[in-house]
Design a protein around this motif. Structure first.
Motif, mmCIF file in Angstrom:
data_model
loop_
_atom_site.group_PDB
_atom_site.id
_atom_site.type_symbol
_atom_site.label_atom_id
_atom_site.label_comp_id
_atom_site.label_asym_id
_atom_site.label_seq_id
_atom_site.Cartn_x
_atom_site.Cartn_y
_atom_site.Cartn_z
ATOM 1 N N ASP A 101 -6.938 2.679 -2.680
ATOM 2 C CA ASP A 101 -6.146 3.098 -1.756
ATOM 3 C C ASP A 101 -5.324 4.504 -2.364
ATOM 4 O O ASP A 101 -4.941 5.351 -1.497
ATOM 5 C CB ASP A 101 -5.054 1.920 -1.608
ATOM 6 C CG ASP A 101 -5.763 1.153 -0.334
ATOM 7 O OD1 ASP A 101 -6.950 1.222 0.061
ATOM 8 O OD2 ASP A 101 -4.849 0.153 0.082
ATOM 9 N N ARG A 102 -5.138 4.365 -3.659
ATOM 10 C CA ARG A 102 -4.225 5.545 -4.223
ATOM 11 C C ARG A 102 -5.191 6.704 -3.974
ATOM 12 O O ARG A 102 -4.907 7.956 -3.525
ATOM 13 C CB ARG A 102 -4.144 5.417 -5.673
ATOM 14 C CG ARG A 102 -3.370 6.398 -6.432
ATOM 15 C CD ARG A 102 -3.423 6.328 -7.880
ATOM 16 N NE ARG A 102 -4.673 6.769 -8.341
ATOM 17 C CZ ARG A 102 -5.411 8.167 -8.218
ATOM 18 N NH1 ARG A 102 -4.439 8.990 -7.909
ATOM 19 N NH2 ARG A 102 -6.526 8.182 -8.664
ATOM 20 N N THR B 114 2.882 5.288 5.737
ATOM 21 C CA THR B 114 1.551 4.863 6.183
ATOM 22 C C THR B 114 1.154 5.155 7.578
ATOM 23 O O THR B 114 0.102 5.522 8.005
ATOM 24 C CB THR B 114 1.357 3.207 5.901
ATOM 25 O OG1 THR B 114 1.779 2.898 4.476
ATOM 26 C CG2 THR B 114 0.061 2.953 6.225
ATOM 27 N N ARG C 205 -8.373 -2.530 -5.676
ATOM 28 C CA ARG C 205 -7.948 -1.905 -4.424
ATOM 29 C C ARG C 205 -6.613 -0.981 -4.319
ATOM 30 O O ARG C 205 -6.711 -0.167 -3.561
ATOM 31 C CB ARG C 205 -7.226 -3.195 -3.583
ATOM 32 C CG ARG C 205 -6.755 -2.969 -2.357
ATOM 33 C CD ARG C 205 -7.833 -2.703 -1.279
ATOM 34 N NE ARG C 205 -7.426 -1.840 0.137
ATOM 35 C CZ ARG C 205 -7.860 -1.915 1.105
ATOM 36 N NH1 ARG C 205 -9.175 -2.711 1.113
ATOM 37 N NH2 ARG C 205 -7.392 -1.579 2.230
ATOM 38 N N LYS D 241 -7.681 7.199 -1.705
ATOM 39 C CA LYS D 241 -7.921 7.565 -0.376
ATOM 40 C C LYS D 241 -6.633 8.296 0.338
ATOM 41 O O LYS D 241 -6.670 9.349 0.789
ATOM 42 C CB LYS D 241 -7.780 6.455 0.371
ATOM 43 C CG LYS D 241 -8.089 6.404 1.802
ATOM 44 C CD LYS D 241 -8.351 4.967 2.542
ATOM 45 C CE LYS D 241 -8.063 4.978 4.220
ATOM 46 N NZ LYS D 241 -8.528 3.628 4.660
ATOM 47 N N TRP D 242 -5.340 7.817 0.060
ATOM 48 C CA TRP D 242 -4.241 8.607 0.518
ATOM 49 C C TRP D 242 -3.869 9.879 -0.336
ATOM 50 O O TRP D 242 -3.306 10.792 0.402
ATOM 51 C CB TRP D 242 -2.977 7.503 0.351
ATOM 52 C CG TRP D 242 -3.235 6.230 1.398
ATOM 53 C CD1 TRP D 242 -3.459 5.181 1.107
ATOM 54 C CD2 TRP D 242 -3.861 6.217 2.784
ATOM 55 N NE1 TRP D 242 -3.492 4.286 2.070
ATOM 56 C CE2 TRP D 242 -3.817 5.064 3.109
ATOM 57 C CE3 TRP D 242 -3.905 7.406 3.669
ATOM 58 C CZ2 TRP D 242 -3.943 4.826 4.723
ATOM 59 C CZ3 TRP D 242 -4.028 7.048 5.066
ATOM 60 C CH2 TRP D 242 -4.132 5.764 5.488
ATOM 61 N N VAL E 204 -7.433 1.416 8.550
ATOM 62 C CA VAL E 204 -6.000 1.429 7.891
ATOM 63 C C VAL E 204 -5.666 0.319 7.846
ATOM 64 O O VAL E 204 -5.172 -0.382 8.994
ATOM 65 C CB VAL E 204 -5.110 2.523 8.525
ATOM 66 C CG1 VAL E 204 -3.906 2.527 8.181
ATOM 67 C CG2 VAL E 204 -5.791 3.928 8.923
ATOM 68 N N TRP F 103 -2.051 -9.179 4.722
ATOM 69 C CA TRP F 103 -2.773 -7.655 5.021
ATOM 70 C C TRP F 103 -2.230 -7.633 6.644
ATOM 71 O O TRP F 103 -1.938 -8.630 7.283
ATOM 72 C CB TRP F 103 -4.124 -8.169 5.074
ATOM 73 C CG TRP F 103 -4.736 -8.551 3.770
ATOM 74 C CD1 TRP F 103 -4.875 -9.696 3.043
ATOM 75 C CD2 TRP F 103 -5.397 -7.482 2.829
ATOM 76 N NE1 TRP F 103 -5.448 -9.376 1.903
ATOM 77 C CE2 TRP F 103 -5.883 -8.138 1.595
ATOM 78 C CE3 TRP F 103 -5.570 -6.092 3.215
ATOM 79 C CZ2 TRP F 103 -6.505 -7.489 0.559
ATOM 80 C CZ3 TRP F 103 -6.394 -5.247 1.879
ATOM 81 C CH2 TRP F 103 -6.568 -6.080 1.082
ATOM 82 N N THR G 262 1.035 2.809 -3.329
ATOM 83 C CA THR G 262 -0.140 3.777 -3.577
ATOM 84 C C THR G 262 0.037 5.200 -2.978
ATOM 85 O O THR G 262 -0.444 6.164 -3.630
ATOM 86 C CB THR G 262 -1.354 3.089 -2.889
ATOM 87 O OG1 THR G 262 -1.544 3.313 -1.664
ATOM 88 C CG2 THR G 262 -1.830 1.781 -3.445
ATOM 89 N N ASN H 165 0.895 -1.223 -0.043
ATOM 90 C CA ASN H 165 0.119 -0.163 -0.042
ATOM 91 C C ASN H 165 1.079 1.328 0.141
ATOM 92 O O ASN H 165 0.357 2.311 -0.396
ATOM 93 C CB ASN H 165 -1.036 -0.077 1.169
ATOM 94 C CG ASN H 165 -0.131 -0.109 2.591
ATOM 95 O OD1 ASN H 165 0.614 -0.933 2.895
ATOM 96 N ND2 ASN H 165 -0.186 1.053 3.313
#
Length: 333
Positions: free
Chosen positions: A317-318, A173, A313, A320-321, A258, A133, A108, A105
Protein backbone atom coordinates in the motif's frame (compact mmCIF):
# COMPACT_ATOMS: atom_id res chain seq x y z
CA UNK A 1 53.73 -9.51 20.98
CA UNK A 2 53.32 -9.89 24.75
CA UNK A 3 51.72 -13.13 25.93
CA UNK A 4 48.64 -12.85 28.12
CA UNK A 5 49.12 -14.27 31.61
CA UNK A 6 46.75 -17.20 32.37
CA UNK A 7 45.49 -15.40 35.47
CA UNK A 8 44.51 -12.39 33.33
CA UNK A 9 42.70 -14.66 30.88
CA UNK A 10 40.75 -16.26 33.74
CA UNK A 11 39.90 -12.80 35.10
CA UNK A 12 38.58 -11.65 31.72
CA UNK A 13 36.53 -14.86 31.40
CA UNK A 14 34.96 -14.27 34.83
CA UNK A 15 34.05 -10.70 33.82
CA UNK A 16 32.52 -11.93 30.54
CA UNK A 17 30.45 -14.58 32.32
CA UNK A 18 29.30 -12.02 34.87
CA UNK A 19 28.24 -9.67 32.09
CA UNK A 20 26.24 -12.45 30.43
CA UNK A 21 24.57 -13.27 33.73
CA UNK A 22 23.64 -9.63 34.23
CA UNK A 23 22.22 -9.46 30.70
CA UNK A 24 20.12 -12.54 31.30
CA UNK A 25 18.87 -11.09 34.58
CA UNK A 26 17.94 -7.86 32.85
CA UNK A 27 15.96 -9.73 30.20
CA UNK A 28 14.24 -12.15 32.51
CA UNK A 29 11.46 -9.83 33.81
CA UNK A 30 10.27 -9.13 30.25
CA UNK A 31 10.51 -12.80 29.31
CA UNK A 32 8.66 -13.81 32.46
CA UNK A 33 6.00 -11.19 31.83
CA UNK A 34 5.48 -12.53 28.31
CA UNK A 35 4.66 -15.98 29.68
CA UNK A 36 1.56 -14.81 31.58
CA UNK A 37 0.53 -11.98 29.24
CA UNK A 38 -1.67 -10.12 29.85
CA UNK A 39 -1.64 -9.75 33.63
CA UNK A 40 -2.83 -6.13 33.70
CA UNK A 41 -4.94 -3.81 31.50
CA UNK A 42 -3.79 -3.13 27.93
CA UNK A 43 -4.00 0.31 26.29
CA UNK A 44 -4.96 0.65 22.63
CA UNK A 45 -3.98 4.06 21.25
CA UNK A 46 -6.29 5.20 18.44
CA UNK A 47 -5.13 8.08 16.19
CA UNK A 48 -8.73 9.14 15.46
CA UNK A 49 -11.40 10.94 17.43
CA UNK A 50 -14.27 9.15 19.19
CA UNK A 51 -17.12 7.93 17.01
CA UNK A 52 -15.17 7.44 13.78
CA UNK A 53 -15.08 4.13 11.95
CA UNK A 54 -11.64 3.16 13.27
CA UNK A 55 -12.64 4.05 16.81
CA UNK A 56 -15.95 2.17 16.72
CA UNK A 57 -14.61 -1.01 15.12
CA UNK A 58 -11.75 -1.09 17.63
CA UNK A 59 -14.07 -0.65 20.60
CA UNK A 60 -16.31 -3.46 19.36
CA UNK A 61 -13.31 -5.80 18.99
CA UNK A 62 -11.63 -4.73 22.25
CA UNK A 63 -14.62 -5.89 24.28
CA UNK A 64 -14.07 -9.39 22.90
CA UNK A 65 -10.31 -9.18 23.56
CA UNK A 66 -11.14 -8.45 27.21
CA UNK A 67 -13.50 -11.43 27.40
CA UNK A 68 -11.03 -13.88 25.88
CA UNK A 69 -7.89 -12.73 27.71
CA UNK A 70 -9.37 -11.76 31.08
CA UNK A 71 -7.95 -8.23 31.16
CA UNK A 72 -9.38 -4.89 30.12
CA UNK A 73 -8.35 -3.55 26.71
CA UNK A 74 -8.83 0.20 27.07
CA UNK A 75 -9.20 2.36 23.94
CA UNK A 76 -7.64 5.82 24.19
CA UNK A 77 -8.14 8.45 21.49
CA UNK A 78 -5.09 10.52 20.51
CA UNK A 79 -5.96 12.24 17.21
CA UNK A 80 -3.83 14.84 15.49
CA UNK A 81 -0.54 15.59 13.73
CA UNK A 82 -1.02 12.97 11.00
CA UNK A 83 -0.98 10.16 13.54
CA UNK A 84 2.15 11.47 15.29
CA UNK A 85 0.30 12.15 18.55
CA UNK A 86 -0.73 8.51 18.80
CA UNK A 87 2.67 7.26 17.62
CA UNK A 88 4.45 9.28 20.30
CA UNK A 89 2.28 7.64 22.97
CA UNK A 90 3.45 4.24 21.81
CA UNK A 91 7.08 5.31 21.47
CA UNK A 92 7.04 6.48 25.09
CA UNK A 93 5.88 3.04 26.30
CA UNK A 94 7.76 -0.17 27.03
CA UNK A 95 7.93 -2.92 24.36
CA UNK A 96 5.90 -5.29 26.50
CA UNK A 97 2.54 -5.43 24.67
CA UNK A 98 0.66 -3.37 27.25
CA UNK A 99 0.47 -0.38 24.93
CA UNK A 100 -0.68 -1.01 21.36
CA UNK A 101 -1.59 1.29 18.49
CA UNK A 102 -4.31 1.12 15.86
CA UNK A 103 -2.84 1.89 12.47
CA UNK A 104 -4.61 2.24 9.13
CA UNK A 105 -3.90 2.42 5.44
CA UNK A 106 -3.78 6.17 6.07
CA UNK A 107 -0.43 5.57 7.75
CA UNK A 108 0.94 4.16 4.49
CA UNK A 109 -0.15 7.39 2.81
CA UNK A 110 1.44 9.52 5.52
CA UNK A 111 4.86 7.95 4.91
CA UNK A 112 4.84 9.45 1.41
CA UNK A 113 2.81 12.59 2.06
CA UNK A 114 4.87 13.96 4.96
CA UNK A 115 8.49 14.72 4.20
CA UNK A 116 9.55 14.65 7.84
CA UNK A 117 7.27 12.17 9.54
CA UNK A 118 8.33 12.04 13.19
CA UNK A 119 8.14 8.26 13.37
CA UNK A 120 8.88 5.29 11.10
CA UNK A 121 6.04 2.75 11.38
CA UNK A 122 7.94 0.05 9.51
CA UNK A 123 11.12 0.37 11.56
CA UNK A 124 9.77 1.25 15.01
CA UNK A 125 6.53 -0.73 15.19
CA UNK A 126 5.73 -4.44 15.06
CA UNK A 127 2.70 -5.65 13.05
CA UNK A 128 0.22 -7.91 14.83
CA UNK A 129 -2.84 -8.24 12.59
CA UNK A 130 -5.57 -6.48 10.69
CA UNK A 131 -8.86 -6.16 12.56
CA UNK A 132 -11.22 -4.58 10.02
CA UNK A 133 -11.32 -4.00 6.26
CA UNK A 134 -13.43 -1.39 4.55
CA UNK A 135 -13.95 0.13 1.14
CA UNK A 136 -15.26 3.42 -0.14
CA UNK A 137 -18.38 4.11 -2.16
CA UNK A 138 -19.03 6.18 -5.29
CA UNK A 139 -22.11 8.35 -4.79
CA UNK A 140 -24.12 10.50 -7.20
CA UNK A 141 -27.16 12.75 -6.87
CA UNK A 142 -30.42 10.82 -7.28
CA UNK A 143 -31.96 13.73 -9.15
CA UNK A 144 -29.36 13.46 -11.92
CA UNK A 145 -28.87 10.93 -14.70
CA UNK A 146 -25.55 9.48 -13.49
CA UNK A 147 -26.92 6.20 -12.21
CA UNK A 148 -23.96 3.97 -13.14
CA UNK A 149 -20.18 4.19 -13.18
CA UNK A 150 -20.22 3.98 -16.97
CA UNK A 151 -22.57 6.96 -17.12
CA UNK A 152 -20.06 8.97 -15.07
CA UNK A 153 -17.18 7.96 -17.34
CA UNK A 154 -19.19 8.69 -20.50
CA UNK A 155 -20.08 12.18 -19.26
CA UNK A 156 -16.48 12.94 -18.34
CA UNK A 157 -15.25 11.83 -21.76
CA UNK A 158 -17.99 13.70 -23.62
CA UNK A 159 -17.27 16.90 -21.70
CA UNK A 160 -13.58 16.96 -20.69
CA UNK A 161 -12.82 19.11 -17.66
CA UNK A 162 -16.48 19.53 -16.65
CA UNK A 163 -17.15 16.62 -14.29
CA UNK A 164 -16.58 17.45 -10.61
CA UNK A 165 -15.61 14.86 -8.00
CA UNK A 166 -15.90 15.72 -4.30
CA UNK A 167 -13.72 14.25 -1.54
CA UNK A 168 -12.38 15.32 1.81
CA UNK A 169 -8.95 16.94 2.11
CA UNK A 170 -6.02 16.29 -0.27
CA UNK A 171 -3.95 13.30 0.76
CA UNK A 172 -6.86 11.49 2.41
CA UNK A 173 -7.72 7.97 1.26
CA UNK A 174 -10.90 9.37 -0.32
CA UNK A 175 -8.98 12.04 -2.19
CA UNK A 176 -6.35 9.60 -3.47
CA UNK A 177 -9.12 7.17 -4.43
CA UNK A 178 -10.50 9.94 -6.66
CA UNK A 179 -7.05 10.51 -8.16
CA UNK A 180 -6.74 6.79 -8.87
CA UNK A 181 -10.24 6.70 -10.41
CA UNK A 182 -9.33 9.58 -12.70
CA UNK A 183 -6.10 7.82 -13.65
CA UNK A 184 -7.41 4.30 -14.35
CA UNK A 185 -10.45 5.55 -16.31
CA UNK A 186 -8.44 8.11 -18.27
CA UNK A 187 -10.98 10.87 -17.70
CA UNK A 188 -10.40 14.61 -17.47
CA UNK A 189 -12.27 15.60 -14.30
CA UNK A 190 -11.89 18.06 -11.44
CA UNK A 191 -11.28 16.78 -7.93
CA UNK A 192 -12.67 19.24 -5.40
CA UNK A 193 -11.57 18.79 -1.77
CA UNK A 194 -13.86 19.73 1.11
CA UNK A 195 -13.01 20.05 4.78
CA UNK A 196 -15.35 17.40 6.18
CA UNK A 197 -17.53 14.49 5.06
CA UNK A 198 -20.75 16.43 5.82
CA UNK A 199 -19.46 19.19 3.53
CA UNK A 200 -18.97 16.63 0.75
CA UNK A 201 -22.47 15.26 1.28
CA UNK A 202 -24.01 18.75 1.22
CA UNK A 203 -22.21 19.63 -2.02
CA UNK A 204 -23.48 16.45 -3.67
CA UNK A 205 -27.04 17.01 -2.48
CA UNK A 206 -26.98 20.60 -3.74
CA UNK A 207 -25.78 19.44 -7.14
CA UNK A 208 -22.49 21.32 -6.92
CA UNK A 209 -20.57 18.15 -7.80
CA UNK A 210 -21.36 15.12 -9.95
CA UNK A 211 -19.65 12.39 -7.95
CA UNK A 212 -18.53 11.94 -4.36
CA UNK A 213 -16.20 9.29 -2.96
CA UNK A 214 -16.73 8.55 0.71
CA UNK A 215 -17.14 5.72 3.20
CA UNK A 216 -20.47 4.04 3.68
CA UNK A 217 -20.44 5.12 7.34
CA UNK A 218 -20.11 8.81 6.50
CA UNK A 219 -23.21 8.81 4.27
CA UNK A 220 -25.19 5.99 5.94
CA UNK A 221 -27.98 8.23 7.21
CA UNK A 222 -28.57 9.66 3.71
CA UNK A 223 -28.45 6.40 1.75
CA UNK A 224 -31.94 5.35 0.76
CA UNK A 225 -33.21 8.91 0.87
CA UNK A 226 -34.27 11.12 -2.01
CA UNK A 227 -30.95 12.81 -2.80
CA UNK A 228 -28.03 10.35 -2.73
CA UNK A 229 -27.45 7.24 -4.82
CA UNK A 230 -24.68 4.66 -4.30
CA UNK A 231 -23.48 3.45 -7.70
CA UNK A 232 -20.39 1.37 -6.87
CA UNK A 233 -18.06 0.29 -4.09
CA UNK A 234 -14.28 0.31 -4.39
CA UNK A 235 -13.23 -3.07 -2.99
CA UNK A 236 -12.87 -6.49 -4.59
CA UNK A 237 -16.11 -7.67 -2.98
CA UNK A 238 -19.41 -5.86 -2.56
CA UNK A 239 -19.85 -3.74 0.53
CA UNK A 240 -21.73 -5.87 3.11
CA UNK A 241 -24.09 -2.97 3.84
CA UNK A 242 -24.82 -2.46 0.11
CA UNK A 243 -25.19 -5.98 -1.33
CA UNK A 244 -27.10 -4.76 -4.39
CA UNK A 245 -24.45 -2.19 -5.36
CA UNK A 246 -21.71 -3.54 -7.69
CA UNK A 247 -18.02 -3.00 -7.17
CA UNK A 248 -16.33 -0.58 -9.56
CA UNK A 249 -14.46 -3.53 -11.09
CA UNK A 250 -17.75 -5.34 -11.66
CA UNK A 251 -18.91 -2.16 -13.38
CA UNK A 252 -15.96 -2.32 -15.77
CA UNK A 253 -13.25 -0.24 -14.10
CA UNK A 254 -10.31 -2.64 -14.27
CA UNK A 255 -7.65 -2.25 -11.61
CA UNK A 256 -9.72 -0.04 -9.36
CA UNK A 257 -9.21 -1.63 -5.96
CA UNK A 258 -9.31 0.72 -2.98
CA UNK A 259 -9.55 -1.03 0.36
CA UNK A 260 -8.70 0.44 3.70
CA UNK A 261 -7.82 -1.45 6.84
CA UNK A 262 -7.33 -0.99 10.55
CA UNK A 263 -4.62 -3.05 12.20
CA UNK A 264 -3.02 -3.44 15.60
CA UNK A 265 0.69 -2.83 16.02
CA UNK A 266 3.04 -3.05 19.00
CA UNK A 267 6.37 -1.41 19.70
CA UNK A 268 9.36 -3.02 18.03
CA UNK A 269 11.03 -5.41 20.46
CA UNK A 270 7.79 -6.72 21.94
CA UNK A 271 8.29 -10.42 22.83
CA UNK A 272 7.18 -12.77 20.03
CA UNK A 273 5.06 -14.73 22.52
CA UNK A 274 3.01 -11.59 23.17
CA UNK A 275 2.61 -10.88 19.45
CA UNK A 276 1.45 -14.47 18.93
CA UNK A 277 -1.08 -14.26 21.77
CA UNK A 278 -2.52 -11.04 20.40
CA UNK A 279 -2.66 -12.30 16.82
CA UNK A 280 -4.39 -15.54 17.83
CA UNK A 281 -6.93 -13.55 19.85
CA UNK A 282 -7.66 -11.21 16.95
CA UNK A 283 -8.09 -14.18 14.62
CA UNK A 284 -10.65 -15.71 16.99
CA UNK A 285 -12.53 -12.43 17.43
CA UNK A 286 -12.71 -11.59 13.71
CA UNK A 287 -14.13 -15.07 13.05
CA UNK A 288 -17.05 -14.54 15.47
CA UNK A 289 -20.47 -14.32 13.75
CA UNK A 290 -21.55 -11.47 16.03
CA UNK A 291 -18.50 -9.42 15.03
CA UNK A 292 -19.20 -10.12 11.36
CA UNK A 293 -22.77 -8.92 11.80
CA UNK A 294 -21.82 -5.78 13.75
CA UNK A 295 -19.10 -4.85 11.28
CA UNK A 296 -21.47 -5.42 8.35
CA UNK A 297 -23.81 -2.85 9.88
CA UNK A 298 -20.89 -0.41 9.74
CA UNK A 299 -20.08 -1.31 6.13
CA UNK A 300 -16.86 -3.11 7.07
CA UNK A 301 -15.53 -6.67 7.12
CA UNK A 302 -13.56 -8.30 9.93
CA UNK A 303 -10.40 -10.14 8.98
CA UNK A 304 -7.00 -11.08 10.38
CA UNK A 305 -3.66 -11.15 8.57
CA UNK A 306 -0.56 -12.73 10.07
CA UNK A 307 2.21 -10.34 11.16
CA UNK A 308 4.23 -11.25 8.05
CA UNK A 309 1.23 -10.71 5.77
CA UNK A 310 0.51 -7.40 7.50
CA UNK A 311 4.07 -6.21 6.87
CA UNK A 312 3.72 -7.13 3.18
CA UNK A 313 0.37 -5.37 2.91
CA UNK A 314 1.75 -2.22 4.49
CA UNK A 315 4.63 -2.05 2.01
CA UNK A 316 2.40 -2.79 -0.99
CA UNK A 317 0.00 0.00 0.00
CA UNK A 318 2.87 2.36 0.72
CA UNK A 319 4.22 1.89 -2.80
CA UNK A 320 0.75 2.11 -4.37
CA UNK A 321 -0.18 5.41 -2.76
CA UNK A 322 3.30 6.88 -3.23
CA UNK A 323 2.83 6.35 -6.98
CA UNK A 324 -0.63 7.96 -6.89
CA UNK A 325 0.73 10.95 -4.96
CA UNK A 326 3.59 11.40 -7.44
CA UNK A 327 1.33 11.02 -10.48
CA UNK A 328 -1.19 13.51 -9.11
CA UNK A 329 1.56 15.97 -8.20
CA UNK A 330 0.22 16.37 -4.66
CA UNK A 331 2.50 18.65 -2.69
CA UNK A 332 4.34 16.95 0.16
CA UNK A 333 3.90 18.45 3.60
Amino acid sequence: MTATHPQHRRSRLRHALAALALGAAALSPLAASAQDYPNKPVRIIVPFGPGGLGDVTMRVASEKFSELLGQQFVVENHPGAGGAAAANELLAAEPDGYTLILMSNGTTIATSLFENLSYDPQEQFEPISTVAWFDLVLFTNKNGDLDTVQAVIDKAKAEPGVLNIATINPGSTQNLAAELFRSVTGIDANIIPYRTSPDVQAALMRGEVDLAIESYTAFASAIGGDDIRAIASTGIERNPALPDVPTAMEAGVDGYDVRGWNALYALKGTPPEVIATLHDTIAKVTAMPEIDQRYAELGTNPGALTPAEMAERFEADRQKWADVIDTAGIEKR
